[in-house]
Design a protein around this motif. Sequence first.
Motif, short mmCIF file in Angstrom:
data_model
loop_
_atom_site.label_atom_id
_atom_site.label_comp_id
_atom_site.label_asym_id
_atom_site.label_seq_id
_atom_site.Cartn_x
_atom_site.Cartn_y
_atom_site.Cartn_z
N VAL A 70 -44.32 0.32 -68.63
CA VAL A 70 -43.87 -0.94 -68.28
C VAL A 70 -42.08 -0.47 -68.15
O VAL A 70 -41.32 -0.47 -68.92
CB VAL A 70 -44.29 -2.13 -68.83
CG1 VAL A 70 -43.62 -3.13 -67.91
CG2 VAL A 70 -45.89 -2.03 -68.75
N ILE A 71 -41.69 -0.50 -66.68
CA ILE A 71 -40.27 -0.64 -66.83
C ILE A 71 -39.35 -1.72 -66.22
O ILE A 71 -40.29 -2.45 -65.20
CB ILE A 71 -40.12 1.04 -65.94
CG1 ILE A 71 -40.67 2.18 -66.29
CG2 ILE A 71 -38.40 1.20 -65.72
CD1 ILE A 71 -40.15 3.67 -66.14
N VAL A 72 -38.74 -2.37 -66.89
CA VAL A 72 -38.36 -3.49 -65.69
C VAL A 72 -37.38 -3.38 -66.43
O VAL A 72 -36.18 -2.96 -67.08
CB VAL A 72 -38.59 -5.36 -67.08
CG1 VAL A 72 -39.70 -5.29 -66.60
CG2 VAL A 72 -38.26 -4.64 -68.24
N MET A 80 -37.67 -1.99 -60.09
CA MET A 80 -36.53 -1.48 -59.88
C MET A 80 -35.44 -1.69 -60.43
O MET A 80 -35.78 -3.14 -59.98
CB MET A 80 -36.46 -0.73 -58.07
CG MET A 80 -38.15 0.47 -58.09
SD MET A 80 -37.00 0.58 -56.66
CE MET A 80 -36.09 0.37 -55.77
N ALA A 81 -34.54 -1.01 -60.42
CA ALA A 81 -33.26 -1.66 -61.03
C ALA A 81 -32.18 -1.95 -59.60
O ALA A 81 -32.54 -0.84 -58.74
CB ALA A 81 -32.41 -0.34 -61.42
N ARG A 138 -39.20 -6.45 -57.41
CA ARG A 138 -38.05 -4.97 -56.84
C ARG A 138 -39.44 -3.56 -56.74
O ARG A 138 -39.28 -3.32 -57.19
CB ARG A 138 -36.71 -4.82 -57.66
CG ARG A 138 -36.74 -5.66 -58.40
CD ARG A 138 -35.05 -6.62 -57.84
NE ARG A 138 -34.69 -7.11 -58.25
CZ ARG A 138 -33.94 -5.95 -59.68
NH1 ARG A 138 -33.49 -5.10 -59.97
NH2 ARG A 138 -33.39 -6.89 -60.77
N GLY A 139 -39.49 -3.63 -55.37
CA GLY A 139 -40.58 -2.70 -54.35
C GLY A 139 -40.11 -1.64 -53.64
O GLY A 139 -38.54 -2.09 -52.98
N ASP A 199 -48.69 0.78 -54.52
CA ASP A 199 -49.07 -0.57 -54.58
C ASP A 199 -47.87 -1.56 -54.97
O ASP A 199 -46.63 -0.93 -55.58
CB ASP A 199 -50.27 -0.44 -55.83
CG ASP A 199 -51.26 0.25 -56.05
OD1 ASP A 199 -51.68 -0.32 -54.68
OD2 ASP A 199 -51.40 1.42 -56.44
N TYR A 200 -47.75 -2.82 -54.25
CA TYR A 200 -46.71 -3.87 -54.59
C TYR A 200 -47.20 -5.21 -54.90
O TYR A 200 -48.29 -5.33 -54.26
CB TYR A 200 -45.93 -4.03 -53.28
CG TYR A 200 -45.09 -4.50 -53.27
CD1 TYR A 200 -44.04 -3.91 -54.45
CD2 TYR A 200 -44.66 -5.79 -53.22
CE1 TYR A 200 -42.61 -5.13 -54.38
CE2 TYR A 200 -43.74 -6.50 -53.50
CZ TYR A 200 -42.95 -6.51 -54.26
OH TYR A 200 -41.99 -7.09 -53.61
#
Lengths: 353, 353
Positions: free
Chosen positions: A80-82, A139-140, A164-165, A172-173
């Motif tokens: 998981v990336i936040v 996303m950053a 944030r996509g 997938d979003y």
Amino acid sequence: MLKRSSKGIKKINIKKKTTIKDIANVLNISAAAVSKALHDDSRISAKTKKAVKQVAKNLNYQPNHLASALRSGKSNLVGVIVPRTNSNFFSSVIQSMEEVLNKEGYNIIITQSNESYKKECDSIDTLLFTQVDGIIASMANETVDLKHFEKVKSKGIPLILFDRGENDLNVDYIGINDYQSSHMIVEHLVKQGCKRIAHIGGFKRTRIFNNRIKGYIDALKKHQLPLDDELLIESSLTIKEGRKKMAELLQLKHRPDAVYVAGDYAALGALQVMNEQNINMPNDIALVGFGNEPFTAMVTPSITSIEQHSTDIGKQAAKTFLAYTEKTNIKQKLNKIILDAELVVRDSSKKEQ
Amino acid sequence: MLKRSSKGIKKINIKKKTTIKDIANVLNISAAAVSKALHDDSRISAKTKKAVKQVAKNLNYQPNHLASALRSGKSNLVGVIVPRTNSNFFSSVIQSMEEVLNKEGYNIIITQSNESYKKECDSIDTLLFTQVDGIIASMANETVDLKHFEKVKSKGIPLILFDRGENDLNVDYIGINDYQSSHMIVEHLVKQGCKRIAHIGGFKRTRIFNNRIKGYIDALKKHQLPLDDELLIESSLTIKEGRKKMAELLQLKHRPDAVYVAGDYAALGALQVMNEQNINMPNDIALVGFGNEPFTAMVTPSITSIEQHSTDIGKQAAKTFLAYTEKTNIKQKLNKIILDAELVVRDSSKKEQ
DNA sequence: GAATAATGGTTAAACGTTTAAACAACTATT
DNA sequence: AATAGTTGTTTAAACGTTTAACCATTATTC
């Protein structure tokens, strides 16, 4: 080195972990049989299964995740990336994802990009290195180039974005309806009698912020309110930027009577500036934020904001990943889930009638 | 199934990952040589190393972490357990730990206990299952029984606690000087002219909160202030509890002229109650929190608090873990690191002279 | 010019699983 | 009685590395 205890010398606890082989030895069967028994393979007799499980428990057997992952090619780990964990929204999304995934035997590895493109790339490398079975990311702020995400896709690893996509990525979003949320906000402000509504938005290049801007513009049009360029501002939505942009708005000859800020932190900055200048909220200027961070309820005045249903987002993201792991995985089509958000009205915009 | 492209049929990209063996084939050397070359083994010539690294890059070689971990018995993963990530303190500790550990080739897995004993146990199981090389944790509020931590120790896996630790466990610990911090706070309040200082503390059973209470009591004695039982309250330090306990304090015949709350969230609750009752802070009652969460600077009035140097804590915790991994690991003695905290004075306790 | 050391590899086993394929011992079918 | 099927297990290879032990050259020493 010592294995047996001898007089006067304390038994040295050799922590040889028990393996499948140890169980096999005890029962005088093959390791393969043990493996199958533990996985409830249909070719193993009930009697053997029971015996194996009993011995496993007695010996305190813990499967070696590395070995099975290596052999089977599945690590049962989801990355998981936040942008940061230090936000109620993200930590709550993570929590609900974890819940769903744990139930299915997956564990998650959390990494933070700190809104930095470089760290986001590093995170991806880290996760790929760890052989995760999938990646769920938001996303950053900085991110424009999408090569690193393409890399994930090209390796055949499921990639799911949330909040944030990016449309271009074709993955997938899961997110909320930003466009409609803006409508709700403007409508609410109009109802309060506001006629000159400013918007401190995020960067247009980020889709969600672009949608919020579009929603803002269209809602103004719908209510036949003037669309004034100087009332529409792009920013990075930090507290600092919120302060700065709000200060600019207050410099205008013709001040707004409402400010809709696309992020709670920036809204907080705006609130501080208004408090410092003794502006009466909501009567002089009404304020609305976005994200429903807990502090919006804590500050004075409390800030009206948009609740994004983080729990649902997390749950849906996890489920979307799980869909990839199912055997019946025949060219699954992309999941684009847009959830409805909710306006939480607080003091900063609730005028006494 | 198709490997070569044929007319009309799109090349199906078989994502066979490149292994050490592929590199060996290209260069006509053994896989072992490649492995050594990549690890800069001294028995491999500079020439070969260079060639290997070049080919590795060309083939986009990514080492298989699972295989190496299985073989070497080291996963290069460190597990982190925190009560929640959704707090500036914890997320910042994690961030600095990550920085130190990444540099040494370790990645971290974050799990949240949500202040629940059961989830803390689950987290430990998860991490052990993932074969982490070490665990760095801060205990849940609920935790009293320590069996799960004993389990980690008994498996020979390094265990480091920070912030919320336990003396009985006899493990490495990094935290701040809670006792002295209480002294600083009381001293500061005395300087502001406060004479009746209350303390809304955490549960005595948790060591750090006990130390804060002791510090509070001793500091009062030192300044010959009366120690009044009704001014010393135990609580779980949530916002809600902060509100409740503060309301109770305000019921007293003889109200305090200062309140020192052992956690920022509870301090926030106290602040809300005082604001609602139009109590002038700091002149009627001064307020001090603990933890220096960002919101302490945001609310009105801003709350004086204790900065715990989360970055240092994270760094030290990571280093303590790394010490275990060094070869020269001869019966390392336990590390108990107590850092000095810092008082950040804000409006809630700064009286105009 | 024989013994020794240094250099630069190679071989093969091992880590703990999973799994396809083989096999043995029955039972059922014709 | 021969064949096929079922059940329950074993065998052995494989996953991609690492590493101890070994071997073949070439260089060094006296």
